[in-house]
Enzyme design. Structure first.
Site, PDB file in Angstrom:
ATOM      1  N   VAL A  86       0.908  -1.115   0.186  1.00 23.47           N
ATOM      2  CA  VAL A  86      -0.123  -0.016   0.096  1.00 23.47           C
ATOM      3  C   VAL A  86       1.057   1.108  -0.307  1.00 23.47           C
ATOM      4  O   VAL A  86       2.429   0.794  -0.011  1.00 23.47           O
ATOM      5  CB  VAL A  86      -1.201  -0.282   1.476  1.00 23.47           C
ATOM      6  CG1 VAL A  86      -1.776  -1.199   1.194  1.00 23.47           C
ATOM      7  CG2 VAL A  86      -0.307  -0.039   2.052  1.00 23.47           C
ATOM      8  N   PRO A  89       3.094   7.293   1.452  1.00 21.62           N
ATOM      9  CA  PRO A  89       3.436   8.431   1.253  1.00 21.62           C
ATOM     10  C   PRO A  89       4.385   9.719   2.802  1.00 21.62           C
ATOM     11  O   PRO A  89       4.162   8.515   3.867  1.00 21.62           O
ATOM     12  CB  PRO A  89       2.144   9.524   1.587  1.00 21.62           C
ATOM     13  CG  PRO A  89       1.178   8.109   1.750  1.00 21.62           C
ATOM     14  CD  PRO A  89       1.946   7.349   2.278  1.00 21.62           C
ATOM     15  N   GLU A 157      10.843  -5.057  -2.584  1.00 19.10           N
ATOM     16  CA  GLU A 157      10.844  -4.719  -4.413  1.00 19.10           C
ATOM     17  C   GLU A 157      11.520  -3.719  -4.720  1.00 19.10           C
ATOM     18  O   GLU A 157      11.938  -2.369  -4.588  1.00 19.10           O
ATOM     19  CB  GLU A 157       9.724  -4.684  -4.987  1.00 19.10           C
ATOM     20  CG  GLU A 157       9.007  -4.722  -6.539  1.00 19.10           C
ATOM     21  CD  GLU A 157       9.384  -6.328  -6.535  1.00 19.10           C
ATOM     22  OE1 GLU A 157       8.819  -7.024  -6.079  1.00 19.10           O
ATOM     23  OE2 GLU A 157      10.629  -6.050  -7.157  1.00 19.10           O
ATOM     24  N   ASN A 220      18.016   2.707  -3.294  1.00 21.05           N
ATOM     25  CA  ASN A 220      17.575   3.600  -3.243  1.00 21.05           C
ATOM     26  C   ASN A 220      18.394   5.155  -3.835  1.00 21.05           C
ATOM     27  O   ASN A 220      17.945   6.148  -4.134  1.00 21.05           O
ATOM     28  CB  ASN A 220      16.237   3.988  -2.833  1.00 21.05           C
ATOM     29  CG  ASN A 220      14.939   3.363  -4.043  1.00 21.05           C
ATOM     30  OD1 ASN A 220      15.534   2.554  -4.802  1.00 21.05           O
ATOM     31  ND2 ASN A 220      13.719   3.545  -3.721  1.00 21.05           N
ATOM     32  N   CYS A 272       9.693   6.994  -5.299  1.00 24.96           N
ATOM     33  CA  CYS A 272      10.989   6.512  -4.689  1.00 24.96           C
ATOM     34  C   CYS A 272      11.995   7.303  -3.739  1.00 24.96           C
ATOM     35  O   CYS A 272      11.974   7.446  -2.638  1.00 24.96           O
ATOM     36  CB  CYS A 272      11.430   5.249  -4.415  1.00 24.96           C
ATOM     37  SG  CYS A 272       9.664   4.091  -5.198  1.00 24.96           S
ATOM     38  N   PHE A 273      12.617   7.709  -4.690  1.00 29.39           N
ATOM     39  CA  PHE A 273      13.842   8.395  -4.395  1.00 29.39           C
ATOM     40  C   PHE A 273      13.972   9.245  -3.343  1.00 29.39           C
ATOM     41  O   PHE A 273      14.720   9.179  -2.712  1.00 29.39           O
ATOM     42  CB  PHE A 273      14.460   8.858  -6.262  1.00 29.39           C
ATOM     43  CG  PHE A 273      14.925   7.917  -6.620  1.00 29.39           C
ATOM     44  CD1 PHE A 273      15.097   5.921  -6.576  1.00 29.39           C
ATOM     45  CD2 PHE A 273      16.551   7.863  -7.607  1.00 29.39           C
ATOM     46  CE1 PHE A 273      15.349   5.261  -7.537  1.00 29.39           C
ATOM     47  CE2 PHE A 273      16.340   6.840  -8.604  1.00 29.39           C
ATOM     48  CZ  PHE A 273      15.788   6.039  -8.573  1.00 29.39           C
TER      49      PHE A 273
HETATM   50  P1  NAI Z   1       0.635   2.784  -4.982  1.00 25.45           P
HETATM   51  O1  NAI Z   1       0.085   4.125  -5.636  1.00 25.45           O
HETATM   52  O2  NAI Z   1       0.406   3.195  -6.689  1.00 25.45           O
HETATM   53  O3  NAI Z   1      -0.397   1.902  -4.867  1.00 25.45           O
HETATM   54  C1  NAI Z   1      -1.315   1.551  -3.730  1.00 25.45           C
HETATM   55  C2  NAI Z   1      -2.550   0.852  -3.591  1.00 25.45           C
HETATM   56  O4  NAI Z   1      -2.464   0.258  -2.470  1.00 25.45           O
HETATM   57  C3  NAI Z   1      -2.953   2.455  -4.254  1.00 25.45           C
HETATM   58  O5  NAI Z   1      -4.162   1.522  -5.034  1.00 25.45           O
HETATM   59  C4  NAI Z   1      -4.647   2.440  -3.148  1.00 25.45           C
HETATM   60  O6  NAI Z   1      -5.712   2.176  -3.219  1.00 25.45           O
HETATM   61  C5  NAI Z   1      -4.034   1.198  -2.291  1.00 25.45           C
HETATM   62  N1  NAI Z   1      -4.232   0.931  -0.496  1.00 25.45           N
HETATM   63  C6  NAI Z   1      -4.273   1.558   0.159  1.00 25.45           C
HETATM   64  N2  NAI Z   1      -4.861   1.796   1.301  1.00 25.45           N
HETATM   65  C7  NAI Z   1      -5.309   0.230   1.532  1.00 25.45           C
HETATM   66  C8  NAI Z   1      -5.562  -0.196   1.911  1.00 25.45           C
HETATM   67  N3  NAI Z   1      -6.122  -0.002   3.414  1.00 25.45           N
HETATM   68  N4  NAI Z   1      -6.769  -1.706   1.584  1.00 25.45           N
HETATM   69  C9  NAI Z   1      -6.386  -2.210   0.662  1.00 25.45           C
HETATM   70  N5  NAI Z   1      -5.601  -0.970  -0.791  1.00 25.45           N
HETATM   71  C10 NAI Z   1      -5.158   0.244  -0.703  1.00 25.45           C
HETATM   72  O7  NAI Z   1       2.064   2.816  -5.102  1.00 25.45           O
HETATM   73  P2  NAI Z   1       3.019   1.994  -6.017  1.00 25.45           P
HETATM   74  O8  NAI Z   1       3.901   2.426  -6.166  1.00 25.45           O
HETATM   75  O9  NAI Z   1       2.562   0.718  -6.319  1.00 25.45           O
HETATM   76  O10 NAI Z   1       3.988   1.704  -4.325  1.00 25.45           O
HETATM   77  C11 NAI Z   1       3.337   0.403  -3.096  1.00 25.45           C
HETATM   78  C12 NAI Z   1       4.557   0.291  -2.680  1.00 25.45           C
HETATM   79  O11 NAI Z   1       6.222  -0.086  -2.948  1.00 25.45           O
HETATM   80  C13 NAI Z   1       5.009   2.077  -1.479  1.00 25.45           C
HETATM   81  O12 NAI Z   1       5.676   2.028  -0.070  1.00 25.45           O
HETATM   82  C14 NAI Z   1       6.616   2.274  -2.818  1.00 25.45           C
HETATM   83  O13 NAI Z   1       7.530   2.745  -1.724  1.00 25.45           O
HETATM   84  C15 NAI Z   1       6.944   0.531  -2.790  1.00 25.45           C
HETATM   85  N6  NAI Z   1       7.685   0.717  -3.743  1.00 25.45           N
HETATM   86  C16 NAI Z   1       7.082   1.126  -5.242  1.00 25.45           C
HETATM   87  C17 NAI Z   1       8.142   1.712  -6.875  1.00 25.45           C
HETATM   88  C18 NAI Z   1       7.509   2.146  -7.812  1.00 25.45           C
HETATM   89  O14 NAI Z   1       8.437   1.800  -8.958  1.00 25.45           O
HETATM   90  N7  NAI Z   1       6.518   2.468  -7.705  1.00 25.45           N
HETATM   91  C19 NAI Z   1       9.138   0.179  -6.642  1.00 25.45           C
HETATM   92  C20 NAI Z   1       9.467  -0.268  -5.357  1.00 25.45           C
HETATM   93  C21 NAI Z   1       8.759   0.000  -4.023  1.00 25.45           C
END
Ligand code: NAI
Length: 483
Positions: A86, A89, A157, A220, A272-273
């Protein structure tokens, strides 16, 4: 049949689970989210994120062993392994505002798991979280349920957007952190068994929980630090007449350094960064490590300096004002092959130019008009919340038009800013573009993708980051102020 449920159907949860489903046909994978629009899109032909190769993987598995659902509680209660991916922020108010992560979504996911679970679970941190989050999650779970055993694992990830599917199919490493107890190690093995369907044994690294959590932040921070290092060099190159591409080529040939992440640009972006470094800084400060915190803070400051310097260069070159002038923005996503705009340098550049009253005409092959308008009217850090909870004030962006191609964006423009390195920008007919622009016509290449010599022959005044300056630009220095 092993059942996996992933909470969070975003850029990480969606692609990661799709690849697990592809490679493990005997495992049932359900991705759940509170956002109805996201889940609807995952179940449609128009997936909510653009990622090369993702459509094919989803089409192959969806409805067989890969499912997307808003029925969060039901699927969590049935799962053996629960991934949590999830939003995390940066806090924008209260203790640690501007640096510390806001773990609201994480905590609510953990409490929900505790409420609905009736059998033992392995809970896997997929989101990037601060060190010791697993411990907090463990407490929430154990204090809120009795007779159920939970094992918490950290499995950060490392995929990069734009190459996510390739990265997932062929990862440099998979990192799994767990408790060093027999039950903890059993859980680590269970997750290892999932990945070993396609990842060679020697690429699956196991560590303790805290090392896994910290490794993600460190990786990162190191990557972002390389970009800020080469961008710092780019300013020095411009001041001295060296060419940053030649310098980074020479530096990167050293096998101890290597060639990747050495391209000078308008700055790094992505979700992320900055967030992860702020997170690291906060942890250092909480541990009294002021000098270490300051060291990493400088990586972000140089990134802000680079974006600021770019805007100043544009304005100073164009007779010190862009007021009322049309500027074409080519590329808005934070890098090519993604539609993701989170923390894209384009936001700061566009806001800087709008601050000087420019008229912007923006074209990006993958970013929607709604997204751009939302970004330009949003406060810092508000972007990293589930879509339906994001505030927006589109009235603030009335000097912006979003158009369908680069030729329309550049027609009658005084200048062009290239802010994303999309391949299609390399093959544009720049003679045609030049003919349709106001003169003198400027190109500010924030990604160093155009052929400077050819552009100058056409008649453009060209600025490329870190390259020897055209005499015109030498006379109009980009006096950069630190933010
Ligand atoms: P995102 O914002 O695309 O997806 C997160 C999802 O979680 C959203 O669709 C939101 O509606 C859902 N969500 C939030 N609270 C919830 C709950 N209580 N129950 C069900 N769904 C819920 O974020 P993203 O990019 O997938 O990142 C997720 C995590 O992974 C973050 O911590 C990020 O820092 C980390 N990350 C991101 C990378 C990237 O390239 N985007 C790479 C590696 C890690």
């Amino acid at each position: 049949m092993v059942k996996i449920c992933c909470i969070g159907a975003g850029y990480v949860g969606g692609p990661t689970m799709a690849v697990i489903a592809l490679k493990c046909p005997k495992i049932q994978v359900v991705v759940v989210d509170i956002s109805i629009s996201r889940i609807t899109a995952w179940n449609s032909d128009q997936l909510p994120i653009y990622e090369p190769g993702l459509d094919e993987v989803v089409k192959q598995c969806r409805g067989k062993n890969l499912f997307f659902s808003t029925d969060v509680e039901n699927h969590v209660s049935e799962a053996d392994i629960i991934f949590v991916s999830v939003n995390t922020p940066t806090k924008n108010r209260g203790l640690g505002a501007g640096k510390a992560p806001d773990l609201t979504y994480w905590e609510s996911a953990a409490r929900m798991i505790a409420n609905v679970s009736t059998s033992s679970k392995i809970v896997v941190e997929k989101s990037t979280v601060p060190v010791k989050t697993a411990e907090a999650v463990e407490r929430i779970l154990t204090f809120n349920s009795s007779n159920i055993s939970y094992q918490i694992l950290s499995n950060p990830e490392f995929l990069a957007e734009g190459t996510a599917i390739q990265d997932l199919l062929n990862p440099d490493r998979v990192l799994i952190g767990g408790r060093e107890t027999p039950d903890g190690q059993k859980a680590v093995q269970a997750l290892k068994d999932v990945y070993s369907h396609w990842v060679p044994e020697d690429r699956i690294i196991t560590t303790n929980l805290w090392s896994a959590e910290l490794s993600k932040l460190a990786a990162n921070a190191f990557l972002a630090q390389r970009i800020s290092s080469v961008n710092a060099m780019s300013a020095l190159c411009e001041a001295t007449g060296a060419d940053v591409s030649q310098v980074s080529n020479a530096v990167g040939k050293d096998t101890r350094i290597g060639p990747k992440f050495l391209n000078a640009s308008v700055g790094f972006g992505g979700s992320c960064f900055q967030k992860d470094i702020l997170n690291l800084i906060y942890i250092c400060e909480c541990n009294g490590l002021t000098e270490v915190a300051k060291y990493w803070e400088q990586v972000i400051k140089v990134n802000d300096y680079q974006k600021n310097r770019f805007v100043n260069r544009v304005v100073s070159s164009m007779f010190n004002t862009v007021s009322g002038k049309k500027i074409a923005i080519l590329g808005y996503a934070f890098k090519k092959n993604t539609g993701d705009t989170r923390e894209t340098p384009a936001i700061d550049v566009c806001k800087g130019l709008l601050g000087d009253k420019a008229w912007l005409s923006i074209y990006d092959p993958q970013v929607t008009e709604d997204q751009i308008k939302k970004d330009l009217s949003m406060n810092k850090f508000d972007w990293d919340h589930p879509v339906h909870l994001q505030p927006s004030n589109p009235a603030a962006v009335n000097q912006v038009s979003i158009v369908g191609d680069a030729y329309e964006a550049t027609k009658d423009a005084h200048g062009i800013c290239i802010l994303t390195e999309w391949d299609e920008f390399k093959t544009l007919d720049f003679q045609k573009i030049f003919d349709n622009m106001k003169k003198p016509a400027f190109v500010f290449d924030g990604r160093n993708i155009v052929n400077v010599k050819k552009q100058r022959e056409i008649g453009f005044i060209v600025y490329s980051i870190g390259k020897p300056l055209y005499p015109w630009l030498k006379d109009t220095p980009a006096v950069a102020k630190d933010k």
